[in-house]
Scaffold this motif. Structure first.
Motif, mmCIF file in Angstrom:
data_model
loop_
_atom_site.group_PDB
_atom_site.id
_atom_site.type_symbol
_atom_site.label_atom_id
_atom_site.label_comp_id
_atom_site.label_asym_id
_atom_site.label_seq_id
_atom_site.Cartn_x
_atom_site.Cartn_y
_atom_site.Cartn_z
ATOM 1 N N ILE A 1 -19.550 -16.896 18.161
ATOM 2 C CA ILE A 1 -20.447 -17.444 18.830
ATOM 3 C C ILE A 1 -20.098 -19.175 19.313
ATOM 4 N N LEU A 2 -20.390 -19.149 20.639
ATOM 5 C CA LEU A 2 -19.680 -20.411 21.261
ATOM 6 C C LEU A 2 -21.003 -21.137 21.566
ATOM 7 N N ILE A 3 -21.002 -22.528 21.116
ATOM 8 C CA ILE A 3 -22.241 -23.244 21.424
ATOM 9 C C ILE A 3 -21.681 -24.539 22.295
ATOM 10 N N GLY A 4 -22.087 -24.725 23.612
ATOM 11 C CA GLY A 4 -22.091 -25.706 24.575
ATOM 12 C C GLY A 4 -22.784 -26.839 24.260
ATOM 13 N N GLY A 5 -22.365 -27.974 23.696
ATOM 14 C CA GLY A 5 -23.413 -29.055 23.724
ATOM 15 C C GLY A 5 -23.896 -29.107 21.975
ATOM 16 N N LEU A 6 -23.192 -30.186 21.397
ATOM 17 C CA LEU A 6 -23.707 -30.480 19.944
ATOM 18 C C LEU A 6 -25.201 -31.264 19.911
ATOM 19 N N GLY A 7 -25.303 -32.200 20.764
ATOM 20 C CA GLY A 7 -26.555 -32.888 20.605
ATOM 21 C C GLY A 7 -26.775 -33.290 19.373
ATOM 22 N N MET A 8 -28.151 -33.014 19.057
ATOM 23 C CA MET A 8 -28.755 -33.447 17.734
ATOM 24 C C MET A 8 -28.637 -32.459 16.550
ATOM 25 N N GLY A 9 -27.928 -31.346 17.161
ATOM 26 C CA GLY A 9 -27.368 -30.127 16.090
ATOM 27 C C GLY A 9 -28.636 -29.185 15.625
ATOM 28 N N PHE A 10 -29.661 -29.296 16.594
ATOM 29 C CA PHE A 10 -30.765 -28.357 16.360
ATOM 30 C C PHE A 10 -30.411 -26.845 16.632
ATOM 31 N N THR A 11 -29.589 -26.603 17.881
ATOM 32 C CA THR A 11 -29.110 -25.403 17.812
ATOM 33 C C THR A 11 -27.971 -24.721 17.128
ATOM 34 N N LEU A 12 -27.244 -25.594 16.593
ATOM 35 C CA LEU A 12 -26.346 -25.162 15.497
ATOM 36 C C LEU A 12 -27.066 -24.805 14.194
ATOM 37 N N ARG A 13 -27.967 -25.689 13.777
ATOM 38 C CA ARG A 13 -28.493 -25.464 12.686
ATOM 39 C C ARG A 13 -29.358 -24.103 12.508
ATOM 40 N N ALA A 14 -30.228 -23.851 13.526
ATOM 41 C CA ALA A 14 -30.971 -22.654 13.769
ATOM 42 C C ALA A 14 -29.981 -21.502 13.782
ATOM 43 N N ASP B 1 -19.304 -13.115 21.163
ATOM 44 C CA ASP B 1 -20.467 -12.350 21.369
ATOM 45 C C ASP B 1 -21.683 -13.139 21.819
ATOM 46 N N ALA B 2 -21.689 -14.361 21.658
ATOM 47 C CA ALA B 2 -22.737 -15.111 22.388
ATOM 48 C C ALA B 2 -22.495 -16.433 22.601
ATOM 49 N N ILE B 3 -22.925 -16.784 23.940
ATOM 50 C CA ILE B 3 -22.614 -18.335 24.263
ATOM 51 C C ILE B 3 -23.880 -19.026 24.514
ATOM 52 N N LEU B 4 -24.275 -19.868 23.841
ATOM 53 C CA LEU B 4 -25.487 -20.571 23.887
ATOM 54 C C LEU B 4 -25.045 -22.180 24.406
ATOM 55 N N LEU B 5 -25.643 -22.299 25.853
ATOM 56 C CA LEU B 5 -25.435 -23.361 26.700
ATOM 57 C C LEU B 5 -26.636 -24.329 26.735
ATOM 58 N N ARG C 1 -18.315 -16.655 13.033
ATOM 59 C CA ARG C 1 -17.667 -17.856 13.300
ATOM 60 C C ARG C 1 -18.289 -18.740 14.379
ATOM 61 N N VAL C 2 -18.466 -19.984 14.316
ATOM 62 C CA VAL C 2 -19.229 -20.666 15.551
ATOM 63 C C VAL C 2 -18.267 -21.783 15.681
ATOM 64 N N VAL C 3 -18.157 -21.910 17.360
ATOM 65 C CA VAL C 3 -17.237 -22.930 17.756
ATOM 66 C C VAL C 3 -18.300 -23.891 18.625
ATOM 67 N N VAL C 4 -18.467 -25.141 18.050
ATOM 68 C CA VAL C 4 -19.261 -25.880 18.946
ATOM 69 C C VAL C 4 -18.377 -26.897 19.806
ATOM 70 N N ALA C 5 -18.793 -26.878 21.147
ATOM 71 C CA ALA C 5 -17.841 -27.581 22.172
ATOM 72 C C ALA C 5 -18.627 -28.900 22.640
ATOM 73 N N VAL D 1 -15.518 -27.464 15.504
ATOM 74 C CA VAL D 1 -15.909 -28.344 16.351
ATOM 75 C C VAL D 1 -14.668 -28.639 17.311
ATOM 76 N N HIS D 2 -15.027 -28.134 18.496
ATOM 77 C CA HIS D 2 -14.040 -28.516 19.605
ATOM 78 C C HIS D 2 -14.498 -29.641 20.429
ATOM 79 N N VAL D 3 -13.756 -30.774 20.345
ATOM 80 C CA VAL D 3 -14.065 -31.972 21.352
ATOM 81 C C VAL D 3 -13.246 -31.554 22.747
ATOM 82 N N GLY D 4 -14.326 -31.247 23.689
ATOM 83 C CA GLY D 4 -13.623 -31.098 24.921
ATOM 84 C C GLY D 4 -14.647 -30.369 25.846
ATOM 85 N N ASP D 5 -14.455 -29.997 26.990
ATOM 86 C CA ASP D 5 -15.191 -29.198 28.052
ATOM 87 C C ASP D 5 -15.386 -27.980 27.728
ATOM 88 N N VAL D 6 -16.726 -27.258 27.544
ATOM 89 C CA VAL D 6 -16.897 -26.013 27.258
ATOM 90 C C VAL D 6 -16.590 -25.242 28.263
#
Length: 228
Positions: free
Chosen positions: A65-78, A138-142, A88-92, A121-126
């Protein structure tokens, strides 16, 4: 009423402006100019982005799973709450300070999710990450803007145009899902998703889930299982 206190500022790399982290009591806000990008009291639609996206790939072995944008972490936590231990979850996250805020003043909100062994955590452009690999996720969450346009930085437009959507389709595995958060509907974006071959569904959700709040929009777009 308690006043807002500005805790920090961070410049968005490239053509972006300044993000401001503010706190009022236990409430946090991240601002871009006069626009509030996120608030710690409102998490329902960001959580729905994760649950709707991840439920479409339930049962897959070792899902990526690739998550674009950490923000306040609500998407990652869910996402972590519904994904199996083999995921495996990559947060850009483009802005390094946002990662620092997650480990610092907003640590209680993030609840240790960045230390989950499934998370990298990937610090950079999603967008660059999406374009760099094929059949990788398998999933990209933007959730990097207020919708399918470049609010935080103009170059984010390339995530949502035809070429950007084709790149997302290429980096998804067969039957994979692209889920996109927005503060408002955008019929042109729905057409673009379908133009490039996604089966696109537009879902209306509340900013604070069952407790109501503003209406937000999620696109859940599925890549065909067979090439088209």
């Amino acid at each position: 009423m308690l006043p807002w206190i500005e805790l920090d500022r961070a410049t968005i790399p490239g053509d972006g402006g300044d993000l401001r982290l503010k706190r009022r009591g236990s409430e946090f806000s991240i601002m871009l100019g006069s626009n509030e990008l996120m608030n710690s009291r409102l998490s329902g639609s960001e959580e729905a982005l994760a649950t709707l996206g991840c439920e479409r790939i339930a049962g897959r072995k070792n899902p990526g799973i690739l998550i674009g944008g950490l923000g306040m972490g609500f998407t990652l936590r869910a996402a972590l709450g519904v994904l199996a231990e083999d995921a495996r979850v990559v947060v850009a996250e483009l802005v390094p300070a946002v990662v620092d805020w997650a480990r610092g003043p907003m640590a209680d909100i993030h609840q240790g999710t960045l230390d989950d062994p499934r998370v990298h955590v990937h610090v950079g452009d999603v967008g660059a990450l999406i374009r760099s690999r094929k059949d990788a996720y398998d999933a990209i969450l933007l959730d990097v803007d207020n919708g399918p346009d470049g609010l935080t930085r103009a170059s984010n437009d390339s995530l949502y145009d035809h070429n950007g959507l084709r790149a997302a389709k290429l980096t998804l595995r067969a039957g994979g899902v692209l889920a996109v958060w927005s503060s408002a509907p955008d019929s042109a974006f729905t057409r673009r998703l379908r133009d490039v071959g996604f089966a696109a569904e537009e879902v209306n959700v509340r900013a604070n889930g069952k407790r109501g709040g503003a209406r937000h929009v999620l696109w859940v777009a599925t890549k065909p299982s067979q090439p088209k």
